[in-house]
Design an enzyme around this catalytic site. Sequence first.
Site, PDB file in Angstrom:
ATOM      1  N   HIS A 187      27.504   3.263  -2.168  1.00 58.66           N
ATOM      2  CA  HIS A 187      27.130   1.984  -1.556  1.00 58.66           C
ATOM      3  C   HIS A 187      27.950   1.718  -0.310  1.00 58.66           C
ATOM      4  CE1 HIS A 187      25.865   0.267  -5.710  1.00 58.66           C
ATOM      5  NE2 HIS A 187      24.881   0.921  -5.145  1.00 58.66           N
ATOM      6  N   THR A 229       0.805  -1.223   0.000  1.00 59.74           N
ATOM      7  CA  THR A 229       0.000   0.000   0.000  1.00 59.74           C
ATOM      8  C   THR A 229       0.835   1.270   0.000  1.00 59.74           C
ATOM      9  OG1 THR A 229      -0.138  -0.144   2.406  1.00 59.74           O
ATOM     10  CG2 THR A 229      -1.971  -1.077   1.163  1.00 59.74           C
ATOM     11  N   GLY A 230       2.165   1.163   0.101  1.00 64.26           N
ATOM     12  CA  GLY A 230       3.008   2.353   0.031  1.00 64.26           C
ATOM     13  C   GLY A 230       2.872   3.030  -1.330  1.00 64.26           C
ATOM     14  N   GLU A 286      16.744   0.110   0.897  1.00 61.37           N
ATOM     15  CA  GLU A 286      18.078   0.648   1.129  1.00 61.37           C
ATOM     16  C   GLU A 286      18.135   1.156   2.558  1.00 61.37           C
ATOM     17  OE1 GLU A 286      19.212   3.802  -1.498  1.00 61.37           O
ATOM     18  OE2 GLU A 286      21.291   3.784  -0.792  1.00 61.37           O
ATOM     19  N   GLU A 309      32.073  -3.893  -8.373  1.00 56.57           N
ATOM     20  CA  GLU A 309      32.681  -2.628  -7.996  1.00 56.57           C
ATOM     21  C   GLU A 309      33.726  -2.890  -6.926  1.00 56.57           C
ATOM     22  OE1 GLU A 309      28.720  -1.139  -7.324  1.00 56.57           O
ATOM     23  OE2 GLU A 309      29.068  -0.962  -5.166  1.00 56.57           O
TER      24      GLU A 309
END
Lengths: 379, 293
Positions: free
Chosen positions: B249, B20-21, B101, B212
Amino acid sequence: MQLLEHEGKQLLRELGGVRVPRGHLAGTAAEAARMAPSLGAQVVVKAQVPTGGRGKGGGVRVVPSARAGDCAAAMLQSTVCGFTVHQVLVEEMVAADQEMFLAVALSPLTRSAVLLLSCDGGVDIEAAPDSVASIAVPPLTGLRDFHVRQVAQGAGVPSADVPALLLAAHAVYRLFTSAQAELVEVNPLLRTPTGELVAADVRVIPSTPAAPALPDGEGGTVSERAHALDFDVVEIDSAGHVGLLSTGAGASMLVVDLLAEAGARPVNFCDFRSGRAAGASQRLAVVLDYLHERPALRCLAVNFFAGVTDLVPFAHLLARTLDAHPLVVPVVVRLAGRGAEEARRELDAVGATVVLTLADLISESARLARAEDVRDGHR
Amino acid sequence: MGTDDLLSRASGRVLVQGITGTVARRHTQRMIEYGTNIVAGVTPGRGGQKIEGVPVFDTVAQAVAVTGADVSVALLPPPAAADGLHEAAEAGLRLCVCTTEGVPVHALLPALERARLADMLVVGPNSPGMLLPGRVSLGFLPGSVAASGSVALVSRSGTLSYEVAHSLAQAGLGESVWIGVGGDRIKGLTFRDILPSLLADPATSALALVGEIGGQDEEDLAGDLAGTSLACVALIAGRTAPADVPMGHAGAFVGRGAGGYPTKVRVLQEAGIGVARSPDQLARLLREALGRV
């Protein structure tokens, strides 16, 4: 960013389980001179800077307590390991017959904390990696006595010393979890002639560094201002030629690599976090204001390959901003993804050079960076 | 955490945690448009509603009981994400793709262990998702950039994988699967964990590895890949990044000599993995490698 030694020591002192040397913080030579005599005939004066390696950097000195003031005077306002010393910790000397190393760290391999122990601790621990015993601490189990006994055996700790070590290890582990740390390191963990364990240095690196408290969003480095707005800018070369406005950490790192490889001297890394629409104009202001001040800026490279986020609102914001406050250097824009065509038109209309590919962005930015003639009005 | 059935688990019945976000609704709509079989959503207190035609439940267990869902896409804010993983694991889901995140690592560790004990695979956190071209999108990878093909595209960076997918398409190549393992240092499936599934997948002939600086993920994969017949070309971002400074990151951090670019490249090359300097070059090298097969 690492906690200061005295902060880590205070936390450990409050948890109990291992002795922490008596000590006082001093911000002036006079304070240090006043505090030292009550701590014994000899004291340790320790620079409070947020990094390891102080010992080798001259930030830890043992002196007679009568000399503590002079020692503090020399250390305060000096630079140790790249940091200015604003405070020193004046601490009692603890007689020890062994220096151990005890730490709790995070391991991506085991996806858990690991307990580390060595009987060969002190400043040269990195020279003796084979002496370090370790065990993964399962997250749902937590640290148990048998974990500590196992590393004690692996490190060659005599069984008589294990009871004190159990208390110390549990204390350090509790500090690790309560501080939500990435690392808690006690090095050296001193063993006194009577078998008592003393945490002579405590290093705590929190895993989620607090956002810097900037009173009104101004001041500080560009990284700090960006961090306060929840995005990332890292200065690479203040005198560089190509400023970067880009989204996505991985893509932005690669753009920096490609610019550097092309001899274009990137000024900065930037992850604009374009997925978050709210606050975009403040984030944009931080980047552009910073780049405005760069003395050798020759172009602004914009790279947004935003996936599912609609590019049009951002393009509109950027176009309006450039129109109202034009940069004196050319702007090269590469946009790809949802809404890219309309976004490109918006920016073309305000005089940006619009390119279609990443390769073109790099080559055009590099061409401008190498150009002999820089536009008028630029410092 | 190595597994060889990741792709078949991803083809199950999907529920969306946090449906529902505001942002979650848009991602859900796009996943449905892509063809994903979304059978339920979960938001505590919103059971009984419908979002994008999908029934919403108060708990994962209820959603599973009613719809038989066995995969979750967890679109949850940081304070709720670890709980969401626990709940999904306890409800018996087989795979959870977590896009969040900023999950606090101390909350994440027990959740990952719980998932492992429950045999629930976790992709992420901080992942843009996982996509099987033309079939399933779990998360918010841009389906319009994906093309069906034989290259497994596996990446630590979301945005850099978009660039590589774009370059692959330009070179006439496409993906058998596209997986974002996410940018966090401590996470669910790593590159080496995914490899057995790629080796077992008849549709995968090559691997595009987008890595990376920081950590050991690429080196660990190289060790496992050597000796297999899977062609692989890597692109490693952060060659010129300053040491001791995290670049965006949490995982891209070269400190104390670990995870630096030269070591990564050397280890990859010693394992027979080509290392490209750009997305376009990666696509070219892969096309050459596939041409030789």
